[in-house]
Design a protein around this motif. Structure first.
Motif, PDB file in Angstrom:
ATOM      1  N   LEU A   1      -5.849  -6.517  -9.994  1.00  0.00           N
ATOM      2  CA  LEU A   1      -6.011  -7.961  -9.802  1.00  0.00           C
ATOM      3  C   LEU A   1      -7.202  -8.517 -10.566  1.00  0.00           C
ATOM      4  N   LEU A   2      -8.058  -7.621 -11.091  1.00  0.00           N
ATOM      5  CA  LEU A   2      -9.293  -8.090 -11.720  1.00  0.00           C
ATOM      6  C   LEU A   2      -9.066  -8.546 -13.165  1.00  0.00           C
TER       7      LEU A   2
ATOM      8  N   ARG B   1     -15.012  -7.492  -2.492  1.00  0.00           N
ATOM      9  CA  ARG B   1     -13.581  -7.264  -2.742  1.00  0.00           C
ATOM     10  C   ARG B   1     -13.250  -5.778  -2.832  1.00  0.00           C
TER      11      ARG B   1
ATOM     12  N   ARG C   1       0.842  -1.194   0.000  1.00  0.00           N
ATOM     13  CA  ARG C   1       0.000   0.000   0.000  1.00  0.00           C
ATOM     14  C   ARG C   1       0.877   1.244   0.000  1.00  0.00           C
TER      15      ARG C   1
ATOM     16  N   LYS D   1     -11.620  -3.790  -1.153  1.00  0.00           N
ATOM     17  CA  LYS D   1     -10.257  -3.351  -0.855  1.00  0.00           C
ATOM     18  C   LYS D   1      -9.204  -4.034  -1.718  1.00  0.00           C
ATOM     19  N   ASP D   2      -9.635  -4.774  -2.730  1.00  0.00           N
ATOM     20  CA  ASP D   2      -8.683  -5.378  -3.664  1.00  0.00           C
ATOM     21  C   ASP D   2      -8.253  -4.348  -4.696  1.00  0.00           C
ATOM     22  N   LYS D   3      -6.992  -4.428  -5.081  1.00  0.00           N
ATOM     23  CA  LYS D   3      -6.537  -3.529  -6.138  1.00  0.00           C
ATOM     24  C   LYS D   3      -7.184  -3.936  -7.466  1.00  0.00           C
TER      25      LYS D   3
ATOM     26  N   THR E   1      -7.605   0.650  -5.193  1.00  0.00           N
ATOM     27  CA  THR E   1      -8.556  -0.420  -4.895  1.00  0.00           C
ATOM     28  C   THR E   1      -9.885  -0.150  -5.597  1.00  0.00           C
TER      29      THR E   1
END
Ligand SMILES: Nc1ncnc2c1ncn2[C@@H]1O[C@H](COP(=O)(O)OP(=O)(O)OP(=O)(O)O)[C@@H](O)[C@H]1O
Ligand SMILES: [Mg+2]
Lengths: 294, 264
Positions: free
Chosen positions: B148-149, B141, A234, B143-145, B98
């Protein structure tokens, strides 16, 4: 390494941590390679020193120094966004212009603070040994700046700035003027660098027009070392990594300068060579680690 | 509502590479129109959308929105009334941020940005609700960046982001072209649902003539920088893929034969 050498390196790492935060902001957050810093570091030093010379309170002198740094960065940003000059070139232009400006500000290539009171006096007055005063004061400055930067990256404005560095087309489509973001970001970065320069000058007892040479390399080395030590993550983690990287960098330099091989020992003029080695080592370390793991 | 009048645009003006990308384009987009835009590669479809969004300024002509001349408005200023989804799924969101941060950025499209917290906890429930509509599990999700999707997930997210603040006009440039057929169908279905719910005025570029005929109330065909066919309502309903192809090949000066249907 002696205790004094260690404290000295720690102190340097902390005060230059401000500069490293600035470099992190442009290089990593905005993706804007900014060499203005080589000129804005002595700019902060010059403005603060001249103000103190004119009788201003040393703490108060940090304000005009920081503002001057912001303006220098903003000029680079404007050259790039309004006049469409390549970012690297825009920053070099500001940097060389600052060389002349800094001499104008001081009236000569350097300015001594001999006999003047500095921000450090306020701490030694409390009975703190002078070897510790710098470390404590600079730790306070750099940690506050890091916390402020972490807070900023979480605000609406800060988020827009992160997106400007990440995906300018997307954030433009969401209504953000990326040109303004760049001017603001590069300005803030150089404000931090100038603040660093002001503190360094007060610590050394003098400002010198050449004190900024190599700032950008040291800043980058510190950012990269920090990333190597803490890994990716982060933004808040990366900001802390930048400060740690700064300290690690100064410690590594101190260690290298202490090395003696028979007749041979390093001299301060070897610093740039050592820095180059450190950056190469830091850049290749993650790959070596992966190879070893296999 | 939005009118393009005599828009002409040349790229690389004065050089050997000069292209006439838009040639006297006239288009009157009315409130509530869902316009499918078709045409061969290089016909000027993307350039038309870019021109509306403000990616460049036309050499000639004017753009008016509700009677106001916006020809000279920069892109970031027009974003106030435009929602966009690009062909490239990576284009519409910031990979290092995110899901909730990206949504919060989109949530302030066209509004001032200050020093209050970017992602506000009071908004999370709404973000989750919006994401649950697309049924990809993204609501868990936040808080997922975004990096990553998958492409389809990112494009669906962009679709949501483009319409979080209701746009006056939604610009979709082959937004399903980079997706596999199943995902493309899902994103297209999501598009239709969102457009219907918010009654959005939409311009959708596609190479799929079936989609173009099935979706929307209006269809335009572009060729060499001009609008050659502009049909709507019943007239459009009567058109078949075959009719479109016939027009298409007439434009290109080629004989139409039903063999060419195989190419579709
Ligand atoms: N930024 C640019 N610079 C130079 N030429 C451009 C630019 N944008 C578009 N063009 C040219 O303008 C013409 C129209 O391109 P455009 O991208 O609008 O076509 P399109 O209809 O979207 O085609 P496709 O179906 O392939 O996406 C092409 O000849 C293209 O090469
Ligand atoms: Mg296109």
């Amino acid at each position: 390494m002696s205790f004094y050498a260690f404290i000295g390196a720690l102190e340097q790492g902390l005060v230059y941590g401000l500069m490293v935060l600035g470099v992190y902001l442009t290089f990593r957050i905005l993706d804007f390679p900014d060499l203005t810093v080589d000129g804005s570091l002595p700019l902060g030093a010059a403005v603060s020193s001249v103000c103190i010379g004119a009788g201003m309170d040393p703490y108060l002198s940090l304000v005009p120094a920081t503002l001057a740094g912001f303006c220098a960065g903003a000029v680079t940003g404007l050259l790039n966004t309004r006049l469409k000059i390549l970012h690297l070139l825009a920053s070099i232009l500001t940097m060389i212009a600052l060389y002349s400006i800094n001499i104008r500000i001081m009236g000569r290539p350097n300015f001594t603070l001999l006999g003047k009171s500095t921000v450090l006096d306020s701490l030694t007055a409390f009975g703190l040994p002078s070897s510790m005063a710098g470390t404590c004061l600079f730790a306070a400055f750099t940690v506050s700046a890091a916390l402020a930067l972490i807070w900023f990256t979480r605000t609406e404005l800060g988020q827009a700035m992160l997106a400007t560095g990440d995906n300018p087309r997307m954030i433009t489509a969401l209504g953000v003027n990326t040109g303004n973001m760049i001017v603001l970001g590069v300005g803030l970065s150089n404000a931090l660098v100038a603040l660093c320069g002001a503190l360094v000058a007060q610590n050394q007892g003098a400002a010198d027009v050449n004190m900024g040479v190599g700032t950008i390399v040291a800043g980058l080395a510190s950012v990269i070392i920090g990333e190597t030590l803490l890994g990716q993550g982060r933004i808040s983690r990366m900001i802390i990594a930048a400060v740690l990287g700064s300290v690690a960098y100064r410690l590594a330099i101190a260690l290298a300068l202490g090395v003696k091989l028979g007749e041979f020992s390093f001299s301060p003029s070897d610093l740039n060579l050592i820095t180059a080695f450190i950056v190469v080592a830091a850049l290749t370390a993650p790959r070596l680690k992966r190879k070893m793991a296999r | 509502m939005l009118t393009l009048k005599n828009i002409t645009k040349r790229f690389h003006k004065g050089s050997v590479n000069e292209v006439l990308a838009l040639n006297d384009v006239n288009l009157d987009i009315r409130q509530g129109d869902f316009i499918a835009v078709i045409g061969s590669n290089g016909a000027g479809k993307s350039t038309t959308l870019n021109c509306i969004a403000g990616g460049f300024f036309p050499d000639q002509g004017s753009i008016t929105l509700d009677g106001a001349d916006i020809t000279a408005w920069p892109e970031y200023k027009r974003a106030r009334f435009i929602g966009r989804v690009f062909q490239d799924p990576l284009m519409g969101s910031a990979a290092s941020l995110t899901i909730e941060e990206n949504m919060a950025l989109a949530d302030r499209r066209g509004k001032p940005r200050g020093l209050s917290l970017g992602v506000k906890s009071k908004d999370r429930a709404r973000y989750r609700e919006l994401l649950s509509q697309i049924g990809l599990g993204l609501e868990d999700r936040l808080k997922d960046k975004v990096g990553l999707l998958s492409g389809g997930q990112r494009q669906s997210l962009t679709m949501i982001m483009a319409t979080m603040v209701r746009p006056e006009i939604l610009l979709l440039d082959e937004h399903t072209a980079a997706l596999d057929p199943k995902t493309a169908a899902q994103v297209l279905e999501l598009t239709q649902r969102i457009v219907d719910t918010h009654k959005l005025t939409t311009l959708m570029v596609t190479h799929n003539m079936n989609h173009a005929l099935r979706q929307g109330n209006r269809l335009i065909m572009m060729h060499q920088g001009s609008v050659f066919l502009d049909i709507e309502g019943e007239q459009k309903e009567r058109f078949s893929v075959e009719d479109l192809l016939e027009r298409f090949y007439t434009l290109k000066g080629e004989e139409f034969s039903s063999d060419k249907m195989l190419l579709v």
